[in-house]
Design an enzyme around this catalytic site. Structure first.
Site, PDB file in Angstrom:
ATOM      1  N   SER A 169      -9.391   8.260   1.841  1.00 46.54           N
ATOM      2  CA  SER A 169      -8.896   9.635   1.990  1.00 46.54           C
ATOM      3  C   SER A 169      -7.704   9.920   1.064  1.00 46.54           C
ATOM      4  O   SER A 169      -7.603  11.025   0.516  1.00 46.54           O
ATOM      5  CB  SER A 169      -8.521   9.895   3.448  1.00 46.54           C
ATOM      6  OG  SER A 169      -7.602   8.934   3.908  1.00 46.54           O
ATOM      7  N   GLU A 200     -12.900  -2.286  -6.598  1.00 52.54           N
ATOM      8  CA  GLU A 200     -11.481  -1.938  -6.504  1.00 52.54           C
ATOM      9  C   GLU A 200     -10.623  -3.007  -7.171  1.00 52.54           C
ATOM     10  O   GLU A 200      -9.693  -2.702  -7.923  1.00 52.54           O
ATOM     11  CB  GLU A 200     -11.071  -1.756  -5.035  1.00 52.54           C
ATOM     12  CG  GLU A 200     -11.704  -0.522  -4.412  1.00 52.54           C
ATOM     13  CD  GLU A 200     -11.366  -0.320  -2.949  1.00 52.54           C
ATOM     14  OE1 GLU A 200     -10.664  -1.155  -2.364  1.00 52.54           O
ATOM     15  OE2 GLU A 200     -11.813   0.688  -2.388  1.00 52.54           O
TER      16      GLU A 200
HETATM   17  C1  5RP Z   1     -11.111   1.315   0.672  1.00 52.72           C
HETATM   18  C2  5RP Z   1      -9.657   1.081   0.635  1.00 52.72           C
HETATM   19  C3  5RP Z   1      -8.789   2.253   0.950  1.00 52.72           C
HETATM   20  O1  5RP Z   1      -7.910   2.438  -0.106  1.00 52.72           O
HETATM   21  C4  5RP Z   1      -8.047   2.020   2.231  1.00 52.72           C
HETATM   22  O2  5RP Z   1      -8.996   1.825   3.273  1.00 52.72           O
HETATM   23  C5  5RP Z   1      -7.135   3.198   2.570  1.00 52.72           C
HETATM   24  O3  5RP Z   1      -7.876   4.316   2.942  1.00 52.72           O
HETATM   25  P1  5RP Z   1      -7.179   5.681   3.327  1.00 52.72           P
HETATM   26  O4  5RP Z   1      -6.528   6.225   2.101  1.00 52.72           O
HETATM   27  O5  5RP Z   1      -8.350   6.544   3.794  1.00 52.72           O
HETATM   28  O6  5RP Z   1      -6.199   5.434   4.433  1.00 52.72           O
HETATM   29  O7  5RP Z   1      -9.157   0.013   0.384  1.00 52.72           O
HETATM   30  O8  5RP Z   1     -11.819   0.146   0.383  1.00 52.72           O
END
Ligand code: 5RP
Length: 224
Positions: A28, A104
């Site tokens: 998000s 990532e």
């Molecule tokens: C996805 C990730 C995201 O960056 C992590 O889950 C954070 O998500 P959000 O910005 O929705 O809190 O590592 O693999």
């Protein structure tokens, strides 16, 4: 008014400069970054190319009008901006709730600058404090890897899909083990352990990869 996740993403979007190749994270907060980057492109004529860490971020970027290249076309990128699930005081991250942690980490390692964007809720004292640690494994190796991790004091299981009726499969066709580790295992030891098990494709501990963390707390952004 912007919420903290949007505010921090808005600040990170200011780091984009003409001619940059920019990696887009997943989640998000990363979505807000994609939106603000696209706004700068539209308003200021900013000339950038992007590369996404997941199919969902690629779809979002395309919908916002950003120019995208595939990860197999890039050797190095100028900037990578992504969120995190946990951030420790020494800037170790836990990532990968969204399953695309291989992409990532690839982008984080390929970036001249890896900037993490998060709200204050992501700050923890140690990795694993709030979340389980995702470990992407080759499908036919999952039992051996799980057993190896259990011998090192870990507990957990293979990740199931959203409906809990099948094993979850990552974008790279692998399985994920969601594991908890003994509290006395520090970030560095955890990273070394996970880096050295055959069959582990990648894991969610991002050790010494982040260059800067931007944290928003009730409308104020600070950096670590
Ligand atoms: C996805 C990730 C995201 O960056 C992590 O889950 C954070 O998500 P959000 O910005 O929705 O809190 O590592 O693999």
């Amino acid at each position: 008014m912007m919420n903290d996740k949007e505010l921090v993403a808005f600040e990170a979007a200011k780091l984009a400069k003409n001619g940059m190749l920019i990696g887009l994270g997943t989640g998000s907060t990363a979505n807000y970054f994609i939106e603000h980057l696209a706004k700068r492109q539209a308003k200021e004529g900013l000339k950038i190319i992007t590369v996404a860490s997941s199919t969902i971020s690629a779809i979002k970027a395309q919908a916002c009008g950003l120019n995208l290249v595939s990860i197999n076309q890039v050797k190095q990128i100028n900037l990578y901006v992504d969120g995190a699930d946990e951030i420790t005081p020494n800037l170790t991250l836990l990532k990968g709730r969204g399953q695309d942690l291989v992409m990532e980490k690839l982008l984080a390692q390929a970036a001249d600058q890896f900037i993490v964007v998060a709200d204050k809720s992501k700050l923890v004292n140690f990795i694993g404090e709030k979340f389980i640690i995702p470990i992407e494994v080759m499908p036919n190796a999952w039992r051996i890897v799980k057993s190896h991790l259990e011998k090192n004091g870990a507990e957990g299981d293979i990740r199931l899909n959203t409906h809990q009726d099948n094993i979850a499969v990552t974008a790279s066709g692998n399985y994920v083990l969601d594991m908890r580790f003994p509290r006395n295992m520090d970030d560095e030891s955890l990273n070394i352990l996970l880096n050295n098990i055959s069959g582990v494709v990648e894991h969610g501990v991002f050790y010494k990869l982040a260059d800067k963390i931007l944290i928003a707390d009730q409308g104020i952004v600070s950096s670590m």
